[in-house]
Motif scaffolding. Structure first.
Motif, PDB file in Angstrom:
ATOM      1  N   MET A  37      23.802  -3.100  29.765  1.00  0.00           N
ATOM      2  CA  MET A  37      24.765  -2.612  30.147  1.00  0.00           C
ATOM      3  C   MET A  37      25.758  -2.623  29.130  1.00  0.00           C
ATOM      4  O   MET A  37      26.596  -0.619  29.185  1.00  0.00           O
ATOM      5  CB  MET A  37      24.869  -2.780  31.635  1.00  0.00           C
ATOM      6  CG  MET A  37      25.953  -2.298  32.310  1.00  0.00           C
ATOM      7  SD  MET A  37      26.546  -2.635  34.231  1.00  0.00           S
ATOM      8  CE  MET A  37      26.783  -4.495  33.851  1.00  0.00           C
ATOM      9  N   ARG A  38      26.570  -3.952  29.017  1.00  0.00           N
ATOM     10  CA  ARG A  38      27.566  -3.141  28.195  1.00  0.00           C
ATOM     11  C   ARG A  38      27.253  -2.174  26.734  1.00  0.00           C
ATOM     12  O   ARG A  38      28.733  -2.104  26.840  1.00  0.00           O
ATOM     13  CB  ARG A  38      27.681  -4.760  27.354  1.00  0.00           C
ATOM     14  CG  ARG A  38      29.629  -4.867  27.115  1.00  0.00           C
ATOM     15  CD  ARG A  38      29.616  -6.374  26.145  1.00  0.00           C
ATOM     16  NE  ARG A  38      29.377  -7.391  28.081  1.00  0.00           N
ATOM     17  CZ  ARG A  38      28.274  -8.333  28.200  1.00  0.00           C
ATOM     18  NH1 ARG A  38      27.742  -8.629  26.317  1.00  0.00           N
ATOM     19  NH2 ARG A  38      27.803  -9.589  28.981  1.00  0.00           N
ATOM     20  N   GLU A  39      26.467  -2.982  26.197  1.00  0.00           N
ATOM     21  CA  GLU A  39      26.425  -1.566  25.122  1.00  0.00           C
ATOM     22  C   GLU A  39      25.999  -0.398  25.076  1.00  0.00           C
ATOM     23  O   GLU A  39      26.570   0.624  24.205  1.00  0.00           O
ATOM     24  CB  GLU A  39      24.667  -1.969  24.288  1.00  0.00           C
ATOM     25  CG  GLU A  39      24.273  -3.414  23.734  1.00  0.00           C
ATOM     26  CD  GLU A  39      22.799  -4.018  23.048  1.00  0.00           C
ATOM     27  OE1 GLU A  39      22.241  -3.299  23.282  1.00  0.00           O
ATOM     28  OE2 GLU A  39      23.016  -4.672  22.842  1.00  0.00           O
ATOM     29  N   ALA A  40      25.141  -0.045  26.302  1.00  0.00           N
ATOM     30  CA  ALA A  40      25.485   1.500  26.900  1.00  0.00           C
ATOM     31  C   ALA A  40      26.819   1.576  27.219  1.00  0.00           C
ATOM     32  O   ALA A  40      27.214   3.436  26.917  1.00  0.00           O
ATOM     33  CB  ALA A  40      24.290   2.126  28.585  1.00  0.00           C
ATOM     34  N   TYR A  41      27.806   0.780  27.940  1.00  0.00           N
ATOM     35  CA  TYR A  41      28.796   1.870  28.212  1.00  0.00           C
ATOM     36  C   TYR A  41      29.692   1.473  26.796  1.00  0.00           C
ATOM     37  O   TYR A  41      30.771   3.103  26.627  1.00  0.00           O
ATOM     38  CB  TYR A  41      29.521   0.521  29.140  1.00  0.00           C
ATOM     39  CG  TYR A  41      31.116   0.425  29.884  1.00  0.00           C
ATOM     40  CD1 TYR A  41      31.421   1.481  29.972  1.00  0.00           C
ATOM     41  CD2 TYR A  41      32.051   0.062  29.280  1.00  0.00           C
ATOM     42  CE1 TYR A  41      33.007   1.593  30.872  1.00  0.00           C
ATOM     43  CE2 TYR A  41      33.248   0.100  28.872  1.00  0.00           C
ATOM     44  CZ  TYR A  41      33.675   0.940  30.181  1.00  0.00           C
ATOM     45  OH  TYR A  41      34.704   1.321  30.267  1.00  0.00           O
ATOM     46  N   ILE A  52      31.184   4.506  25.609  1.00  0.00           N
ATOM     47  CA  ILE A  52      32.510   5.272  25.491  1.00  0.00           C
ATOM     48  C   ILE A  52      33.338   5.601  24.268  1.00  0.00           C
ATOM     49  O   ILE A  52      34.436   7.014  23.958  1.00  0.00           O
ATOM     50  CB  ILE A  52      33.382   3.964  25.458  1.00  0.00           C
ATOM     51  CG1 ILE A  52      33.371   3.600  26.932  1.00  0.00           C
ATOM     52  CG2 ILE A  52      35.200   4.090  24.832  1.00  0.00           C
ATOM     53  CD1 ILE A  52      34.440   4.720  28.226  1.00  0.00           C
ATOM     54  N   MET A  53      32.259   5.008  22.820  1.00  0.00           N
ATOM     55  CA  MET A  53      32.281   6.063  21.761  1.00  0.00           C
ATOM     56  C   MET A  53      32.409   7.261  22.165  1.00  0.00           C
ATOM     57  O   MET A  53      33.375   8.642  20.965  1.00  0.00           O
ATOM     58  CB  MET A  53      31.175   5.336  20.892  1.00  0.00           C
ATOM     59  CG  MET A  53      31.960   3.851  20.532  1.00  0.00           C
ATOM     60  SD  MET A  53      31.410   2.856  18.997  1.00  0.00           S
ATOM     61  CE  MET A  53      29.825   3.715  19.204  1.00  0.00           C
ATOM     62  N   VAL A  54      31.157   7.597  22.635  1.00  0.00           N
ATOM     63  CA  VAL A  54      30.661   9.333  22.269  1.00  0.00           C
ATOM     64  C   VAL A  54      31.692  10.188  22.966  1.00  0.00           C
ATOM     65  O   VAL A  54      32.471  11.529  22.250  1.00  0.00           O
ATOM     66  CB  VAL A  54      29.008   9.270  22.988  1.00  0.00           C
ATOM     67  CG1 VAL A  54      28.673  10.820  22.956  1.00  0.00           C
ATOM     68  CG2 VAL A  54      28.449   9.201  22.067  1.00  0.00           C
ATOM     69  N   LEU A  55      32.841   9.499  24.521  1.00  0.00           N
ATOM     70  CA  LEU A  55      33.792  10.350  24.810  1.00  0.00           C
ATOM     71  C   LEU A  55      34.572  10.382  23.856  1.00  0.00           C
ATOM     72  O   LEU A  55      35.217  11.302  24.161  1.00  0.00           O
ATOM     73  CB  LEU A  55      33.565   9.698  26.064  1.00  0.00           C
ATOM     74  CG  LEU A  55      32.540   9.830  27.272  1.00  0.00           C
ATOM     75  CD1 LEU A  55      33.028   8.823  28.559  1.00  0.00           C
ATOM     76  CD2 LEU A  55      32.690  11.285  27.871  1.00  0.00           C
ATOM     77  N   ARG A  56      35.103   9.367  23.405  1.00  0.00           N
ATOM     78  CA  ARG A  56      36.104   9.391  22.396  1.00  0.00           C
ATOM     79  C   ARG A  56      36.231  10.067  20.762  1.00  0.00           C
ATOM     80  O   ARG A  56      36.847  10.964  20.694  1.00  0.00           O
ATOM     81  CB  ARG A  56      36.812   7.873  21.580  1.00  0.00           C
ATOM     82  CG  ARG A  56      37.376   6.898  22.579  1.00  0.00           C
ATOM     83  CD  ARG A  56      37.325   5.591  22.084  1.00  0.00           C
ATOM     84  NE  ARG A  56      38.319   4.815  23.026  1.00  0.00           N
ATOM     85  CZ  ARG A  56      37.474   3.584  22.772  1.00  0.00           C
ATOM     86  NH1 ARG A  56      37.283   2.418  22.030  1.00  0.00           N
ATOM     87  NH2 ARG A  56      39.044   2.392  24.038  1.00  0.00           N
ATOM     88  N   ASP A  57      35.117  10.297  20.587  1.00  0.00           N
ATOM     89  CA  ASP A  57      34.773  11.416  19.711  1.00  0.00           C
ATOM     90  C   ASP A  57      35.114  13.370  20.223  1.00  0.00           C
ATOM     91  O   ASP A  57      35.117  13.644  19.640  1.00  0.00           O
ATOM     92  CB  ASP A  57      33.256  10.960  19.467  1.00  0.00           C
ATOM     93  CG  ASP A  57      32.896  11.933  17.865  1.00  0.00           C
ATOM     94  OD1 ASP A  57      33.762  12.247  17.180  1.00  0.00           O
ATOM     95  OD2 ASP A  57      32.036  12.563  17.839  1.00  0.00           O
ATOM     96  N   GLN A  58      34.378  12.857  21.373  1.00  0.00           N
ATOM     97  CA  GLN A  58      34.111  14.727  21.721  1.00  0.00           C
ATOM     98  C   GLN A  58      35.373  14.599  22.138  1.00  0.00           C
ATOM     99  O   GLN A  58      36.475  16.360  21.509  1.00  0.00           O
ATOM    100  CB  GLN A  58      33.819  14.704  23.445  1.00  0.00           C
ATOM    101  CG  GLN A  58      32.025  14.977  23.234  1.00  0.00           C
ATOM    102  CD  GLN A  58      31.725  14.817  24.155  1.00  0.00           C
ATOM    103  OE1 GLN A  58      31.819  14.864  25.511  1.00  0.00           O
ATOM    104  NE2 GLN A  58      30.315  14.730  24.267  1.00  0.00           N
ATOM    105  N   LEU A  59      36.304  13.676  22.800  1.00  0.00           N
ATOM    106  CA  LEU A  59      38.476  14.131  22.690  1.00  0.00           C
ATOM    107  C   LEU A  59      38.642  14.904  21.080  1.00  0.00           C
ATOM    108  O   LEU A  59      40.046  15.467  20.935  1.00  0.00           O
ATOM    109  CB  LEU A  59      38.545  12.778  23.115  1.00  0.00           C
ATOM    110  CG  LEU A  59      40.650  12.925  23.342  1.00  0.00           C
ATOM    111  CD1 LEU A  59      40.409  14.361  24.594  1.00  0.00           C
ATOM    112  CD2 LEU A  59      40.854  11.637  24.318  1.00  0.00           C
ATOM    113  N   TYR A  60      38.160  13.955  20.329  1.00  0.00           N
ATOM    114  CA  TYR A  60      38.908  13.698  19.163  1.00  0.00           C
ATOM    115  C   TYR A  60      38.777  15.055  18.187  1.00  0.00           C
ATOM    116  O   TYR A  60      39.423  15.978  18.566  1.00  0.00           O
ATOM    117  CB  TYR A  60      38.265  12.687  18.184  1.00  0.00           C
ATOM    118  CG  TYR A  60      38.750  12.731  17.054  1.00  0.00           C
ATOM    119  CD1 TYR A  60      40.305  12.831  16.419  1.00  0.00           C
ATOM    120  CD2 TYR A  60      37.995  13.481  15.750  1.00  0.00           C
ATOM    121  CE1 TYR A  60      40.629  13.024  15.037  1.00  0.00           C
ATOM    122  CE2 TYR A  60      38.586  13.474  13.502  1.00  0.00           C
ATOM    123  CZ  TYR A  60      39.414  13.060  13.980  1.00  0.00           C
ATOM    124  OH  TYR A  60      40.271  12.863  12.698  1.00  0.00           O
TER     125      TYR A  60
END
Length: 140
Positions: free
Chosen positions: A23-27, A31-39
């Protein structure tokens, strides 16, 4: 039997630890993907370019439910479904009532328009502007 119970509990703990790790790894991955999209979105906006975010999901909390929790979650889901259905039915009834009121208002407006047109023809007014001029001269 105590040894079997202890082994069973140890297995449950190990299973729960493994689920927490996954669960921690998926979370964190999400989060990394969302940050990348925001960037990327910020970069594109600075260049006045369109950006369409991908709908990618790595973290699905339902994958990490322990068997003991599944029943409670199912009961909560059923309660929420009933609440949703009740609210939806109330909203649909409200929409129906508002549609009826709208149709009634349209009928009344059409009737008033027909009466106004008849009165204008009776008094030889060519349009509403002529009628407004006459009414402005009189104190109505």
């Amino acid at each position: 039997t105590r040894l079997r119970d202890a082994d069973e509990k140890l297995h449950k703990v190990e299973h729960a630890q493994q689920l927490m790790k996954e669960m921690r790894e998926a979370y964190h991955k999400e989060i990394m993907v969302l940050r990348d999209q925001l960037y990327r979105k910020t970069e594109r906006e600075q260049r006045n370019e369109e950006f369409e975010a991908g709908d990618i999901t790595y973290f699905d909390p339902t994958r990490f439910v322990l068997d003991d929790d599944a029943t409670a979650i199912q009961q909560r889901a059923e309660t929420l479904q009933r609440l949703y259905e009740n609210c939806k039915n109330q909203c649909l009834q409200r929409v129906s009532d508002l549609r009826y009121q709208l149709e009634t208002a349209k009928i009344h407006t059409n009737r008033k328009d027909m009466l106004l047109t008849s009165l204008m023809q009776l008094h030889n007014y060519k349009n509403e502007g002529d009628l407004e001029k006459v009414l402005a001269q009189q104190k109505v």
